[in-house]
Motif scaffolding. Structure first.
Motif, PDB file in Angstrom:
ATOM      1  N   GLN A 128     -34.759 -87.952 -45.323  1.00  0.00           N
ATOM      2  CA  GLN A 128     -34.546 -86.530 -45.627  1.00  0.00           C
ATOM      3  C   GLN A 128     -34.697 -85.644 -44.395  1.00  0.00           C
ATOM      4  OE1 GLN A 128     -33.219 -85.310 -48.194  1.00  0.00           O
ATOM      5  NE2 GLN A 128     -33.612 -86.674 -49.903  1.00  0.00           N
ATOM      6  N   ASN A 132     -29.809 -83.482 -46.139  1.00  0.00           N
ATOM      7  CA  ASN A 132     -30.231 -83.278 -47.525  1.00  0.00           C
ATOM      8  C   ASN A 132     -29.538 -84.311 -48.404  1.00  0.00           C
ATOM      9  OD1 ASN A 132     -31.653 -81.060 -46.606  1.00  0.00           O
ATOM     10  ND2 ASN A 132     -30.053 -79.612 -47.137  1.00  0.00           N
ATOM     11  N   THR A 135     -29.398 -84.271 -53.724  1.00  0.00           N
ATOM     12  CA  THR A 135     -29.577 -82.893 -54.206  1.00  0.00           C
ATOM     13  C   THR A 135     -29.133 -82.741 -55.662  1.00  0.00           C
ATOM     14  OG1 THR A 135     -27.406 -82.174 -53.403  1.00  0.00           O
ATOM     15  CG2 THR A 135     -29.274 -81.914 -51.884  1.00  0.00           C
ATOM     16  N   TYR A 158     -34.285 -84.488 -53.779  1.00  0.00           N
ATOM     17  CA  TYR A 158     -34.453 -83.346 -52.880  1.00  0.00           C
ATOM     18  C   TYR A 158     -33.993 -82.091 -53.610  1.00  0.00           C
ATOM     19  CZ  TYR A 158     -34.240 -80.521 -48.651  1.00  0.00           C
ATOM     20  OH  TYR A 158     -34.441 -79.544 -47.697  1.00  0.00           O
TER      21      TYR A 158
END
Length: 185
Positions: A128, A132, A135, A158
């Protein structure tokens, strides 16, 4: 022979990995591709596992080099948990415990079949730092034995600018949860 790939597949895979390596240089600064390629060519059995990562849409790439062991760490770097590795419960014990609506496999079994391992929490957090990931999805990670002994398993994603670590029953599975793996070469 099991777990081998043809010279043609080897050349094609190395070409894909090189293109990804060159496109994502921030993931592996100060790593020389020619040394990586020599290592890949010297370890054809590992190429089979990388090919499985690629075939299941993991987009493996190097995120680290361990000087002490002279190993490169290839990790699934696809933006969301690999599509062909979702809807899996955590491990064989969890799969066997389901009475109905069993998923097709478990994350631990599939990783083992591919010759890779699930990311640890530390490795997930390291990934991470490079972008990203997850998500919209989540990924099972290697679960500590004391948690698994109690029937649970852990996963990460995330959201809101941070990594979250969660727990669930190991027998659970969701369309948006898969797993990310790693391979040391």
């Amino acid at each position: 022979m099991k777990n081998t790939i043809s010279k043609e597949e080897q050349a094609q895979l190395i070409s894909i990995l090189k293109a990804r390596f060159e496109k994502n240089t921030k993931r592996h600064q100060n790593i020389d591709w020619s040394k990586v390629e020599a290592k890949l060519n010297a370890n054809p059995e590992k190429l089979w596992s990388l090919l499985q990562m690629e075939k299941t849409e993991g987009e493996p790439d190097i995120i680290a080099y361990d000087k002490s062991t002279d190993e490169y760490l290839f990790v699934d770097c696809v933006a969301e948990s690999p599509k062909a590795r979702r809807s899996l419960c955590y491990d064989r014990k969890a799969l066997d415990s389901r009475k109905e609506h069993k998923p097709k496999n478990s994350a631990v079994d599939m990783a083992e079949e591919m010759g890779i391992e699930l990311l640890s929490e530390e490795q997930y957090r390291q990934l991470q730092q490079l972008g990203n990931f997850d998500t919209k999805t989540s990924s099972w990670i290697a679960t500590p034995a004391d948690v698994r002994k109690l029937g649970g398993a852990v996963f990460c994603d995330y959201r809101y600018g941070r990594v979250f670590l969660y727990h669930n029953g190991a027998e659970s599975y969701y369309a948006a949860r898969g797993f990310r793996g790693y391979l040391k070469i």
